[in-house]
Structures are given as structure tokens and as C-alpha cells.
Design a protein around this motif. Structure first.
Motif, mmCIF file in Angstrom:
data_model
loop_
_atom_site.group_PDB
_atom_site.id
_atom_site.type_symbol
_atom_site.label_atom_id
_atom_site.label_comp_id
_atom_site.label_asym_id
_atom_site.label_seq_id
_atom_site.Cartn_x
_atom_site.Cartn_y
_atom_site.Cartn_z
ATOM 1 N N ARG A 12 0.847 -1.192 0.000
ATOM 2 C CA ARG A 12 0.000 0.000 0.000
ATOM 3 C C ARG A 12 0.886 1.247 0.000
ATOM 4 O O ARG A 12 1.752 1.395 0.859
ATOM 5 N N TYR A 13 0.670 2.121 -0.991
ATOM 6 C CA TYR A 13 1.441 3.353 -1.100
ATOM 7 C C TYR A 13 0.471 4.532 -1.018
ATOM 8 O O TYR A 13 -0.417 4.666 -1.862
ATOM 9 N N ILE A 34 4.941 0.580 -8.244
ATOM 10 C CA ILE A 34 3.943 1.654 -8.308
ATOM 11 C C ILE A 34 3.498 1.874 -9.751
ATOM 12 O O ILE A 34 2.301 1.960 -10.051
ATOM 13 N N ALA A 35 4.479 1.950 -10.671
ATOM 14 C CA ALA A 35 4.167 2.182 -12.085
ATOM 15 C C ALA A 35 3.334 1.044 -12.660
ATOM 16 O O ALA A 35 2.329 1.276 -13.353
ATOM 17 N N ASN A 56 -3.286 -10.173 -5.628
ATOM 18 C CA ASN A 56 -2.573 -8.973 -6.065
ATOM 19 C C ASN A 56 -3.424 -8.065 -6.946
ATOM 20 O O ASN A 56 -2.908 -7.377 -7.816
ATOM 21 N N LYS A 57 -4.720 -8.066 -6.726
ATOM 22 C CA LYS A 57 -5.604 -7.213 -7.513
ATOM 23 C C LYS A 57 -5.269 -5.745 -7.254
ATOM 24 O O LYS A 57 -5.198 -5.307 -6.103
ATOM 25 N N PRO A 58 -5.052 -4.951 -8.319
ATOM 26 C CA PRO A 58 -4.679 -3.543 -8.122
ATOM 27 C C PRO A 58 -5.888 -2.674 -7.779
ATOM 28 O O PRO A 58 -7.015 -2.957 -8.192
ATOM 29 N N LEU A 59 -5.627 -1.627 -7.035
ATOM 30 C CA LEU A 59 -6.662 -0.659 -6.698
ATOM 31 C C LEU A 59 -6.012 0.714 -6.585
ATOM 32 O O LEU A 59 -4.943 0.860 -5.985
#
Length: 288
Positions: A12-13, A34-35, A56-59
Motif C-alpha cells: 500500500r502506497y 507503483i508504475a 494482487n488485484k490492483p486498486l
């Protein structure tokens, strides 16, 4: 200031962005993560079997609300950008979005309507002179772009991608993004990840001129921005220097020597801008 939250599984960023944020540090894996998470989210790239297993689903969220990809755009700016290859990607490409925005101008709409009138006239002529009758499809901007071959106009000469320097390639992409952000009426925001080996005065100038755009810059160049709040640290620890909570937890309350928030910020300034001194040695121990 906007809070951009980028999530992939347990990673989490949280990045606070006024106009842009410089991702600063030697942990290239974090910058890359992040990219790629941004790219996967906005392009709706399906997770692999491994990604599904690891959840690892992106959000991507803006101010704690999920970003709607229908009303927002993402562009990955880098030195290996190719005009020719990008144009072949059609609706997913920067150059297609740029030209589509250009052609939506009223001036070009009138010209496109004139082209369609000429096609209609040509259809009538063919019908009168031929045993076959038919009509040409009505042209819309997306169809016209199929006949377009992109070249870059620089002062008096047309250039192709092999004539451009790294700075020119980065600037070309940013200029197209700037035009899209200023003229596309159907989008809320544009998210941009800029991966450049160096920053220049011209690159920073156009970045500061772009409105309605959230920009993350992967660079260890600190000579163009003296505001510590525009830096996000990417080392063993990763945190935002515009967040007092982040600075306190990662720098001040450190297990070695308790320091005040002001001392912590001063030490980070020395770490980023001076890169030497006893305080820099302490920071290295804490975050690397």
C-alpha cells in the motif's frame, strides 16, 4: 493536496500530491511496482494465476474513493517511447488520445463534415458512371486516424522518433498530455508516471504548467525542487515527506535516538539536498 492510494495485495502506497511527487531513492523495485500497479489498474489487465493466488488485484483511490477508469486516464512517460508503436495501439495509446482530442475541435469537425460531403458527391458520380451503386462510410475522427502517419514537427523540420533526444522524447509525451488535460471535456483527471533518467529545466517547466493532472516522477534529481514536501522516499522504508505522521514514525521515533519533528525534517532535507554529513549517516541507518 490530493491523497493517491495505490494498492496491490498487501502493498500500500499513500502519496500526497499537490501537482507532482518525486519518487526519490534507490529502491527501484518500489518505483517499478507503483508504475506497474497503476498501469494494470487503468488498463484493466487481468491478474495472472499467481496474482489471483496472492490476491494482487490492483486498486487506485483518490482521497479514499476508488478512481473510475472511465472518467480518468493514465499515461506512462518514458525514454523508450515510440511514436510508431504507440500509434498502433489505437484507443489505448497516448498519441491516439491526443489526436482524437485535437480532431474534436470545432474547426476540425467542420473540415471532417466537408470531407463527408465530398465523399457523398463522389458516391453519386460513381453511381452515375458505373453499373454498381454504393456509398462511402461517414468519416469520424477515429476512422480518419487510421490514415494518419505521425511525425514530430520541430521548428522547421519533421522528425521521426530516432531523431529525438531523451529530453525531446519526454517533452513530446508531456506536451501531448498537457493538450489532452486542457481540451478533453469528458475526463476528470489524468494520472501520469514519468520515468526519466534525468530532469531538465524544460521538463520541469512543462510539468508545472499541466493542470488537472497528478504526476509521479521517478528520479533521484533534487536540484530542480527545494520543497521537501514534493518528495516520496523509496528505500527499504517508503514514506511521504509531506506527511508529518510518516516522518515522525519513520525518522523521529526511530529506536536509536528520539528527535523532534523539526529535526527529522531538517535531517531529511540534508539527506536529499546535501547528501553528506552526520545526519545523513543517521538517515541511511534508518531507511536503507
Amino acid at each position: 493536496m490530493n491523497k493517491v492510494t495505490i494498492i496491490k495485495g498487501n502493498d500500500r502506497y499513500e502519496i500526497l500530491v499537490s501537482k507532482y511527487k518525486i519518487l526519490f531513492g534507490e529502491n527501484e523495485d518500489i518505483k517499478f511496482d507503483i508504475a506497474r500497479t497503476l498501469e494494470r489498474y487503468f488498463k484493466k489487465i487481468k491478474s495472472s494465476e499467481y496474482g489471483e493466488e496472492c490476491n494482487n488485484k490492483p486498486l487506485v483511490m483518490l482521497n479514499d474513493k476508488e478512481v473510475n477508469i472511465k472518467n480518468n486516464m493514465f499515461f506512462y512517460v518514458h525514454k523508450n517511447y515510440s511514436l510508431t508503436s504507440d500509434f498502433k495501439l489505437t484507443t489505448q495509446s497516448l498519441i491516439f488520445k491526443y489526436l482524437e482530442t485535437v480532431l474534436s475541435d470545432d474547426l476540425f469537425i467542420d473540415l471532417i463534415n466537408t470531407i463527408n460531403i465530398l465523399f457523398e458527391s463522389l458516391s453519386q458520380e460513381i453511381t452515375e458512371q458505373s453499373i454498381l451503386s454504393g456509398s462511402f462510410s461517414t468519416m469520424i475522427p477515429k476512422q480518419l486516424l487510421k490514415f494518419f502517419s505521425p511525425l514530430y514537427l520541430d521548428e522547421e523540420f519533421f522528425k521521426d522518433e530516432y531523431d529525438l533526444s531523451i529530453e525531446e522524447i519526454i517533452l513530446l509525451q508531456l506536451k501531448m498530455i498537457k493538450y489532452i488535460a486542457e481540451n478533453n471535456k469528458v475526463i476528470d483527471s489524468v494520472y501520469v508516471y514519468v520515468d526519466t533518467p534525468y530532469l531538465t529545466t524544460q521538463i520541469m517547466k512543462i510539468i508545472t504548467e499541466i493542470n488537472h493532472v497528478i504526476i509521479l516522477i521517478s528520479s533521484n534529481e533534487s536540484s530542480f525542487d527545494s520543497d521537501i514536501k514534493n518528495y516520496y522516499i523509496c528505500e527499504r522504508k517508503f514514506f511521504d515527506l509531506s506527511s508529518e505522521t510518516d516522518v515522525y514514525e519513520n525518522i523521529c521515533d526511530n529506536g536509536l535516538t528520539l528527535i523532534t519533528l523539526k529535526e527529522g525534517l531538517d535531517n531529511m532535507k540534508e539527506y536529499i539536498f546535501n547528501k553528506s554529513g552526520s545526519n545523513v549517516e543517521l538517515i541511511n541507518k534508518l531507511i536503507k
